[in-house]
Design a protein around this motif. Structure first.
Motif, mmCIF file in Angstrom:
data_model
loop_
_atom_site.group_PDB
_atom_site.id
_atom_site.type_symbol
_atom_site.label_atom_id
_atom_site.label_comp_id
_atom_site.label_asym_id
_atom_site.label_seq_id
_atom_site.Cartn_x
_atom_site.Cartn_y
_atom_site.Cartn_z
ATOM 1 N N ASP A 56 -8.458 8.910 -7.030
ATOM 2 C CA ASP A 56 -9.497 8.697 -8.036
ATOM 3 C C ASP A 56 -10.135 7.326 -7.846
ATOM 4 O O ASP A 56 -9.477 6.353 -7.480
ATOM 5 C CB ASP A 56 -8.891 8.802 -9.437
ATOM 6 N N TRP A 57 -11.434 7.254 -8.158
ATOM 7 C CA TRP A 57 -12.220 6.040 -7.968
ATOM 8 C C TRP A 57 -12.175 5.540 -6.530
ATOM 9 O O TRP A 57 -12.363 4.370 -6.247
ATOM 10 C CB TRP A 57 -11.801 4.951 -8.956
ATOM 11 N N ASN A 58 -11.871 6.470 -5.606
ATOM 12 C CA ASN A 58 -11.887 6.165 -4.176
ATOM 13 C C ASN A 58 -10.833 5.144 -3.766
ATOM 14 O O ASN A 58 -10.931 4.494 -2.723
ATOM 15 C CB ASN A 58 -13.275 5.655 -3.759
ATOM 16 N N ILE A 59 -9.797 4.978 -4.582
ATOM 17 C CA ILE A 59 -8.733 4.022 -4.282
ATOM 18 C C ILE A 59 -7.750 4.663 -3.295
ATOM 19 O O ILE A 59 -7.286 5.790 -3.513
ATOM 20 C CB ILE A 59 -7.990 3.609 -5.563
ATOM 21 N N PRO A 60 -7.402 3.979 -2.206
ATOM 22 C CA PRO A 60 -6.422 4.532 -1.266
ATOM 23 C C PRO A 60 -5.047 4.699 -1.927
ATOM 24 O O PRO A 60 -4.565 3.793 -2.622
ATOM 25 C CB PRO A 60 -6.371 3.487 -0.150
ATOM 26 N N VAL A 61 -4.436 5.856 -1.716
ATOM 27 C CA VAL A 61 -3.122 6.160 -2.288
ATOM 28 C C VAL A 61 -2.283 6.891 -1.244
ATOM 29 O O VAL A 61 -2.818 7.494 -0.308
ATOM 30 C CB VAL A 61 -3.254 7.035 -3.555
ATOM 31 N N PRO A 62 -0.967 6.881 -1.382
ATOM 32 C CA PRO A 62 -0.135 7.695 -0.494
ATOM 33 C C PRO A 62 -0.458 9.173 -0.667
ATOM 34 O O PRO A 62 -0.909 9.599 -1.745
ATOM 35 C CB PRO A 62 1.294 7.377 -0.969
ATOM 36 N N PRO A 63 -0.228 9.979 0.360
ATOM 37 C CA PRO A 63 -0.601 11.396 0.305
ATOM 38 C C PRO A 63 0.298 12.201 -0.625
ATOM 39 O O PRO A 63 1.380 11.744 -1.015
ATOM 40 C CB PRO A 63 -0.436 11.848 1.763
ATOM 41 N N PRO A 64 -0.131 13.403 -1.005
ATOM 42 C CA PRO A 64 0.645 14.216 -1.952
ATOM 43 C C PRO A 64 2.066 14.520 -1.506
ATOM 44 O O PRO A 64 2.945 14.728 -2.350
ATOM 45 C CB PRO A 64 -0.186 15.509 -2.058
ATOM 46 N N GLU A 65 2.304 14.566 -0.204
ATOM 47 C CA GLU A 65 3.655 14.896 0.264
ATOM 48 C C GLU A 65 4.630 13.730 0.186
ATOM 49 O O GLU A 65 5.838 13.893 0.404
ATOM 50 C CB GLU A 65 3.613 15.422 1.700
ATOM 51 N N ALA A 66 4.143 12.529 -0.160
ATOM 52 C CA ALA A 66 5.029 11.368 -0.275
ATOM 53 C C ALA A 66 5.984 11.550 -1.456
ATOM 54 O O ALA A 66 5.652 12.168 -2.465
ATOM 55 C CB ALA A 66 4.208 10.096 -0.458
ATOM 56 N N ASP A 67 7.198 11.018 -1.326
ATOM 57 C CA ASP A 67 8.177 11.107 -2.401
ATOM 58 C C ASP A 67 7.668 10.412 -3.661
ATOM 59 O O ASP A 67 7.008 9.363 -3.592
ATOM 60 C CB ASP A 67 9.496 10.443 -1.990
ATOM 61 N N VAL A 68 7.983 10.980 -4.801
ATOM 62 C CA VAL A 68 7.680 10.364 -6.091
ATOM 63 C C VAL A 68 8.913 9.586 -6.540
ATOM 64 O O VAL A 68 10.032 10.109 -6.524
ATOM 65 C CB VAL A 68 7.292 11.424 -7.138
ATOM 66 N N LEU A 69 8.705 8.342 -6.921
ATOM 67 C CA LEU A 69 9.799 7.425 -7.236
ATOM 68 C C LEU A 69 9.676 6.880 -8.644
ATOM 69 O O LEU A 69 8.597 6.869 -9.243
ATOM 70 C CB LEU A 69 9.798 6.251 -6.251
ATOM 71 N N THR A 70 10.798 6.408 -9.179
ATOM 72 C CA THR A 70 10.805 5.684 -10.445
ATOM 73 C C THR A 70 11.046 4.220 -10.135
ATOM 74 O O THR A 70 12.102 3.864 -9.598
ATOM 75 C CB THR A 70 11.911 6.203 -11.379
ATOM 76 N N PRO A 71 10.086 3.334 -10.421
ATOM 77 C CA PRO A 71 10.244 1.926 -10.027
ATOM 78 C C PRO A 71 11.269 1.172 -10.863
ATOM 79 O O PRO A 71 11.397 1.387 -12.071
ATOM 80 C CB PRO A 71 8.837 1.347 -10.241
ATOM 81 N N ASP A 72 11.999 0.285 -10.190
ATOM 82 C CA ASP A 72 12.859 -0.681 -10.872
ATOM 83 C C ASP A 72 12.048 -1.898 -11.298
ATOM 84 O O ASP A 72 12.370 -2.556 -12.290
ATOM 85 C CB ASP A 72 13.994 -1.136 -9.943
ATOM 86 N N ILE A 73 11.005 -2.190 -10.519
ATOM 87 C CA ILE A 73 10.113 -3.319 -10.772
ATOM 88 C C ILE A 73 8.689 -2.824 -10.566
ATOM 89 O O ILE A 73 8.422 -2.082 -9.611
ATOM 90 C CB ILE A 73 10.399 -4.494 -9.816
#
Length: 227
Positions: free
Chosen positions: A137-154
């Motif tokens: 969205d808004w043309n912002i570079p992001v990892p692809p859909p197949e990348a793992d989804v994580l819960t951040p510690d920080i």
């Protein structure tokens, strides 16, 4: 933690889509409109502050913040296997990608926020310096859909403005706050900002959630009580 998320949201840029954005959770509608107008003016002023630094000035600020970030994380015992959410810099935000790459080499797992569904909490996808990003969205570079989804510690949060109570002024969507409200456990949150972008207050509204600390080119500028 890894897994597949089912929701996400824009990286605090709703004001670009709807300049008339008003905090829907404000107790007093008139006061909420006053705060919204003030924030719009401050966003324009603070964006100009970044712009006036120029490319060289922004690069210098980014380098200094990256060095401070590494020290702060070291002091907090961040080590191999920790999940840190960064961000892809837009609109003159400090560029911490070199620091993120260094942390990746040290064994820290890096994620970036991604929009999958509007008006819902952010999803964080795993990122490495070798990741082939796609346009989100808004043309912002992001990892692809197949990348793992994580819960951040920080989680790092770029700030247009900030105050001594560790409240953050972003682009106006409130989505980072929405994400913090549902993340369990809540990550340690670090605001990334210019020292000159300090405000007396952002006039916090009911939906605003303070960060744990604010980091500028001069080092740790503010810390939330009890952190």
């Amino acid at each position: 933690m890894s897994g597949r998320g089912t929701y996400a949201s824009p990286p605090c840029m709703a004001a670009d889509v709807d300049p008339a954005y008003v905090d829907p959770f404000g107790v007093d509608p008139e006061q909420a409109h006053d705060v919204a107008r003030w924030r719009r003016a401050e966003r324009a002023r603070l964006a100009g502050l970044r712009e006036r630094l120029g490319r060289a000035g922004r690069a210098q600020v980014s380098d200094r913040i990256g060095q401070h970030l590494e020290r702060v994380l070291g002091d907090r015992g961040v080590r191999r296997g920790c999940v840190l959410s960064g961000y892809w810099p837009i609109k003159g935000e400090p560029d911490l990608r070199p620091a993120l790459a260094g942390l990746h080499r040290a064994g820290v797992t890096i994620a970036l926020p991604v929009v999958e569904t509007r008006a819902a909490p952010l999803v964080f996808r795993r990122w490495t310096p070798g990741t082939k990003v796609v346009r989100g969205d808004w043309n912002i570079p992001v990892p692809p859909p197949e990348a793992d989804v994580l819960t951040p510690d920080i989680a790092l949060a770029p700030c247009l403005g900030w105050d001594g109570a560790c409240f953050r002024l972003g682009w106006g969507g409130g989505y980072f706050d929405l994400t913090l409200a549902v993340l369990v456990p809540r990550p340690v949150t670090i605001g990334v900002a210019l020292s000159g972008a300090r405000l007396h207050t952002i006039f916090p509204q009911p939906h605003d959630i303070p960060l744990d600390l604010i980091l500028t080119e001069d080092g740790v500028a503010a810390t939330r009580t009890g952190i």
